[in-house]
Write an enzyme that holds these catalytic residues in place. Structure first.
Site, PDB file in Angstrom:
ATOM      1  N   ASP A  68      39.760  36.755  42.041  1.00 49.02           N
ATOM      2  CA  ASP A  68      40.030  36.770  43.476  1.00 49.02           C
ATOM      3  C   ASP A  68      39.201  35.645  44.088  1.00 49.02           C
ATOM      4  OD1 ASP A  68      40.817  37.582  46.042  1.00 49.02           O
ATOM      5  OD2 ASP A  68      39.125  38.953  46.211  1.00 49.02           O
ATOM      6  N   ASP A  70      38.033  35.304  48.094  1.00 47.78           N
ATOM      7  CA  ASP A  70      37.055  35.801  49.056  1.00 47.78           C
ATOM      8  C   ASP A  70      36.292  36.989  48.488  1.00 47.78           C
ATOM      9  OD1 ASP A  70      37.798  33.919  50.873  1.00 47.78           O
ATOM     10  OD2 ASP A  70      39.008  35.239  52.120  1.00 47.78           O
TER      11      ASP A  70
END
Length: 342
Positions: A68, A70
Site C-alpha cells: 500500500d 499511504d
C-alpha cells in the site's frame, strides 16, 4: 464512482483550530466520537527458532510483494489532514450551525481516515452527517446532487494540489525499512507492486519523490483506486517525470478498479496483472481497511501499523510490526510460508 465504506463514526462536535503546514503537533479538540472497540496489542515472532529453517520446496513460496502507499511507504495521515484543512480554509467552508471554518482535528481525523476510505467519500460522509456547508463556491448550502458533486470535486482537487506541495517540500521521508525491502524483493526476483486507494496523481508524486525513479520504473504493477485521472493524463504526467520507457514496465488500470478498499478489487486486479496466484502474494498494509481488502482477495497480509492504527483489530494479519526497520525479506517469506501451510 462507486465506493464501499464502513461507517462507524458518530457525528463529531469539533472545536476547530487552524494548524500550520508540516507540523505534526496534535491540535486541541473536543470531539464526540464513538471509536471502534480497542483490542489488546500483540505481536508476532518474525524469526524462526532455528536459523537453518528453510522454505519447503513442496509448498508455494512468495512470488510477489505488494505495498500500500499511504501509511506504508510514508506516514501520511497528518499530511492529508493538513491539506484538507487548507482546502476548507481556502474556500471558506463552514458547516451550519458552526460559525468557524471547518477544520478536522487530529483525533477526529484518525478515526475518520481509518473507517472511511478515499477523500471524496470522507467529505461526502461528513457533510451528510453534519449538514452541507456554505463556501465561496456556494454561498448557500448546495441542494442538488450536481452542485454537491461539484463542491466535493473542487475541494478534493485543491486538497490534492496542497498535498503534492507538501510531498515536494523535501520534508517527507519514507517509513523505515520500506526501500530496503523493495530492493531485496527485486534482487531476489520477486514481482513488486504498489496498490493504493489514493488519488493517482498523489501516489505517482509520492513514489517519484520517496522511492526514486529507478525503483518506480522497476514496479511490475501500479494501481490506484481513485478515478481522478484518465490513462492519457497519467502518461502525460509520467512523461514529465521520466523517460517514456517506463510505460513498458508499468501496468495502468483506468476504470478496472472502481471500488475502494475494503473491497478487494484492487488486489484481485493486481494478482491478474502480475500473473501469480493470490496465495503467492504478500500484501503490506497499515490499517484494518487494507487488511480486509487483502484477505477478501485471498491474499496474506502483514501490518506495519502507525500511531493512528495501532489499536485496530489485526487478528487476520499473519504478522504485525511497528515498522519495517528490522524486517528482512526472508522474515516475510517465512511468515507467508507458515500461513499457507497452516
Amino acid at each position: 464512482m462507486a465506493s464501499n465504506t464502513i461507517l462507524f463514526l458518530s457525528p463529531p462536535t469539533v472545536t476547530r483550530h487552524h494548524t500550520p503546514l508540516y507540523t505534526t503537533t496534535t491540535t486541541t479538540t473536543t470531539t464526540s466520537l464513538r471509536r471502534i472497540p480497542q483490542f489488546s496489542s500483540y505481536s508476532f515472532s518474525t524469526r524462526s527458532s532455528s536459523s537453518s529453517r528453510s522454505i519447503s520446496a513442496t509448498s508455494r513460496a512468495m512470488e510477489a510483494l505488494i505495498f500500500d502507499c499511504d501509511g506504508v511507504i510514508l506516514e501520511s495521515e497528518d499530511l492529508h489532514r493538513q491539506a484538507y484543512n487548507l482546502a476548507f480554509a481556502h474556500f471558506d467552508v463552514r458547516c451550519p450551525p458552526f460559525s468557524e471554518v471547518l477544520d478536522w482535528g487530529t483525533e477526529f481525523y484518525d478515526v475518520l481516515q481509518n473507517q472511511v476510505g478515499g477523500g471524496k467519500p470522507k467529505m461526502r460522509w461528513y457533510f451528510k452527517e453534519n449538514g452541507w456547508p456554505t463556501s465561496t463556491l456556494f454561498p448557500t448550502p448546495p441542494e442538488s446532487d450536481a452542485d454537491r458533486a461539484k463542491l466535493i470535486d473542487v475541494l478534493q482537487d485543491w486538497k490534492t494540489e496542497k498535498y503534492k506541495d507538501i510531498l515536494k517540500s523535501g520534508t517527507v521521508e519514507p517509513r523505515p525499512g520500506v526501500l530496503r525491502l523493495m530492493d531485496e524483493a527485486r534482487a531476489s526476483g520477486k514481482k513488486l507492486a504498489v496498490c493504493s486507494a489514493a488519488t493517482k496523481s498523489s501516489v505517482i508524486l509520492c513514489l517519484e519523490s520517496l522511492i526514486g525513479m529507478e525503483r518506480f520504473q522497476s514496479l511490475d504493477c501500479f494501481l490506484a483506486g481513485d478515478q481522478e485521472m484518465a490513462l492519457s493524463e497519467i502518461k502525460l504526467l509520467l512523461s514529465q517525470l521520466f523517460v517514456i520507457s517506463v510505460f513498458r514496465t508499468l501496468h495502468f488500470v483506468g476504470d478496472d478498479v472502481k471500488e475502494k478498499k475494503p473491497d478487494p478489487s484492487i488486489y484481485i486486479t493486481a494478482c491478474k496483472i502480475l500473473g501469480v496466484s493470490e496465495k503467492a502474494c504478500l500484501v503490506v498494509e497499515d490499517s484494518v481497511i487494507g487488511l480486509q481488502a487483502a484477505t477478501k482477495a485471498g491474499m496474506s497480509c502483514v501490518i506495519t501499523y502507525t500511531s493512528s492504527t495501532a489499536e485496530q483489530d489485526f487478528t487476520d494479519a499473519i504478522a504485525k510490526y511497528p515498522d519495517l526497520s528490522d524486517v528482512r525479506l526472508k522474515d516475510l517469506e517465512e511468515v507467508l510460508q507458515n500461513a499457507v501451510t497452516a
